[in-house]
Design a protein around this motif. Structure first.
Motif, PDB file in Angstrom:
ATOM      1  N   TYR A 235      -7.587  33.217 -57.135  1.00 29.80           N
ATOM      2  CA  TYR A 235      -8.901  32.590 -57.315  1.00 29.80           C
ATOM      3  C   TYR A 235      -9.948  33.135 -56.354  1.00 29.80           C
ATOM      4  O   TYR A 235     -11.101  33.323 -56.723  1.00 29.80           O
ATOM      5  CB  TYR A 235      -8.766  31.075 -57.135  1.00 29.80           C
ATOM      6  N   PHE A 236      -9.526  33.415 -55.119  1.00 30.11           N
ATOM      7  CA  PHE A 236     -10.476  33.841 -54.094  1.00 30.11           C
ATOM      8  C   PHE A 236     -10.494  35.362 -53.957  1.00 30.11           C
ATOM      9  O   PHE A 236      -9.494  36.037 -54.198  1.00 30.11           O
ATOM     10  CB  PHE A 236     -10.136  33.183 -52.764  1.00 30.11           C
ATOM     11  N   SER A 237     -11.628  35.861 -53.514  1.00 31.55           N
ATOM     12  CA  SER A 237     -11.880  37.308 -53.538  1.00 31.55           C
ATOM     13  C   SER A 237     -10.945  38.127 -52.663  1.00 31.55           C
ATOM     14  O   SER A 237     -10.598  39.255 -53.006  1.00 31.55           O
ATOM     15  CB  SER A 237     -13.333  37.588 -53.118  1.00 31.55           C
ATOM     16  N   ASP A 238     -10.526  37.577 -51.532  1.00 38.09           N
ATOM     17  CA  ASP A 238      -9.683  38.337 -50.607  1.00 38.09           C
ATOM     18  C   ASP A 238      -8.201  38.033 -50.759  1.00 38.09           C
ATOM     19  O   ASP A 238      -7.400  38.340 -49.867  1.00 38.09           O
ATOM     20  CB  ASP A 238     -10.117  38.083 -49.163  1.00 38.09           C
ATOM     21  N   LYS A 241      -5.226  37.026 -48.123  1.00 41.36           N
ATOM     22  CA  LYS A 241      -5.819  36.854 -46.798  1.00 41.36           C
ATOM     23  C   LYS A 241      -6.338  35.436 -46.598  1.00 41.36           C
ATOM     24  O   LYS A 241      -6.596  35.019 -45.468  1.00 41.36           O
ATOM     25  CB  LYS A 241      -6.948  37.855 -46.587  1.00 41.36           C
ATOM     26  N   HIS A 242      -6.485  34.696 -47.696  1.00 40.43           N
ATOM     27  CA  HIS A 242      -6.927  33.308 -47.615  1.00 40.43           C
ATOM     28  C   HIS A 242      -5.752  32.360 -47.353  1.00 40.43           C
ATOM     29  O   HIS A 242      -5.958  31.157 -47.254  1.00 40.43           O
ATOM     30  CB  HIS A 242      -7.617  32.894 -48.912  1.00 40.43           C
ATOM     31  N   ILE A 243      -4.534  32.917 -47.257  1.00 38.95           N
ATOM     32  CA  ILE A 243      -3.331  32.110 -47.039  1.00 38.95           C
ATOM     33  C   ILE A 243      -2.717  32.508 -45.703  1.00 38.95           C
ATOM     34  O   ILE A 243      -2.357  33.662 -45.495  1.00 38.95           O
ATOM     35  CB  ILE A 243      -2.309  32.330 -48.169  1.00 38.95           C
ATOM     36  N   HIS A 244      -2.591  31.545 -44.798  1.00 41.63           N
ATOM     37  CA  HIS A 244      -2.051  31.811 -43.468  1.00 41.63           C
ATOM     38  C   HIS A 244      -0.662  31.192 -43.339  1.00 41.63           C
ATOM     39  O   HIS A 244      -0.443  30.047 -43.735  1.00 41.63           O
ATOM     40  CB  HIS A 244      -2.970  31.231 -42.387  1.00 41.63           C
ATOM     41  N   VAL A 245       0.245  31.960 -42.763  1.00 41.06           N
ATOM     42  CA  VAL A 245       1.634  31.519 -42.598  1.00 41.06           C
ATOM     43  C   VAL A 245       1.981  31.526 -41.114  1.00 41.06           C
ATOM     44  O   VAL A 245       1.695  32.501 -40.403  1.00 41.06           O
ATOM     45  CB  VAL A 245       2.602  32.457 -43.364  1.00 41.06           C
TER      46      VAL A 245
END
Length: 344
Positions: A235-238, A241-245
């Protein structure tokens, strides 16, 4: 009654699927396909539970979603902050410290990169070969370097293409098992935008939740731990990178807690958790703190006992862990009770 209720539920444009499906309201399409789920009903129930939990989290601004199949590290004497905090007589829980470390690293990464976090994992897992590939290769390269040098940080969500790319580039002792590199949805936070992205995507494409091959009699349900990161990343452009673990999970899967969906993998889950607990304390070194042979059942009694004792465990779970340490094998809760009855 169903049709009357759906009159007030809007349908977004851009529906995907066969013409006979898209002409229906997405809720009716879901209902019709769901009638032939057979043994997959429990998987769908799990997905619905998470969707409801996400809605509650976003509405009430809760900290994170936590399943009941996890255990938390609570032994502060084994923490890297133990010496500092002992000087101030401050009581704390290792789990809480890891949560705060993850949040701080995530927010610092947002500020430095300009990419917002919409999904943050405080607990996660994978197969042992995939965990080795992630920790030895991906984490070392892509983890966020905190300003204070703290190695307890975050890294962007990893997918199969990342592992394949590292393998082509000669990753260090890279082995990859089948399936998703990271999985699990037992401890995470999601933003309001991330939740909206998931709901909007599922409403437009029910087939991404329920699917059936040409020769299949019943529909299958895609597990929620695959749905969540894929929908957010797409859904998001990057993307990922919008998901942090979290490099150092604040929650780990309970030992031999019988899964209602994947019970045949309970021992493998424990093996992976055991590996992860050792490896997350050595995210800089690729060889320290882990077995050379991923499939070995041999254990170092002192080291393994130390790792498991960092977690809050029930009395029965501690007995199961002791059996693993002494005999090198995992036993189920039913087998533990049987042994107790035979001994008496």
């Amino acid at each position: 009654f169903l049709e009357k209720c759906l009159e007030e539920v809007p349908v977004e444009s851009g529906r995907r699927g066969a013409p006979q499906d898209t002409k229906l309201h997405f809720a009716r399409e879901l209902w019709q396909k769901g009638k032939s789920l057979n043994r997959q009903r429990s998987v769908l129930a799990c997905t619905f539970a998470h969707l409801i939990a996400m809605k509650t989290l976003v509405k009430n601004d809760y900290d994170f979603i936590l399943e009941d199949n996890v255990r938390a590290p609570i032994d502060s004497t084994l923490s890297e902050d133990a010496e500092i905090l002992s000087e101030t007589d401050e009581e704390f829980c290792e789990c809480a410290m890891r949560i705060w470390n993850t949040i701080e690293a995530s927010k610092e990464m947002e500020e430095e990169t300009g990419v917002s976090c919409h999904l943050r994992y405080y607990g996660w897992l994978g197969s042992r070969p995939n965990l080795r590939a992630v920790y030895d290769n991906f984490v070392n390269i892509h983890k966020f370097q905190k300003a204070d040098g703290d190695k307890r940080t975050v890294f962007p969500y990893v997918v199969n293409t990342d592992i394949d790319e590292m393998k082509l580039n000669g990753g260090d002792n890279l082995q990859k098992a089948g399936g998703t590199p990271l999985w699990g949805a037992y401890a995470y936070w999601i933003s309001a935008e991330g939740h909206k992205a998931i709901i909007s995507s599922l409403q437009k494409d029910v087939g991404s939740l329920l699917w059936k091959g040409k020769r299949m009699r019943c529909y299958q349900v895609k597990p929620v731990d695959k749905i969540i990161p894929r929908k957010v990343a797409s859904y998001f452009s990057d993307g990922c990178k919008h998901i942090h673990v979290a490099t150092h999970p604040a929650f780990f899967r309970a030992p031999m807690l019988t899964s209602q969906i994947h019970s045949k993998w309970d021992a493998a889950f424990c093996s992976s958790t055991e590996f992860q607990m050792k490896r997350c304390d050595n995210v800089y070194e690729s060889s320290d703190g882990c077995d050379e042979n991923d499939e070995s059942t041999e254990v170092n009694n002192d080291e393994e006992k130390l790792k498991w004792r960092r977690l809050w465990l029930t009395a029965e779970e501690r007995q199961i862990v002791e059996h693993r340490i002494e005999h090198g094998l995992w036993i189920t809760m039913a087998e533990l009770k049987e042994q107790a009855q035979n001994a008496s």
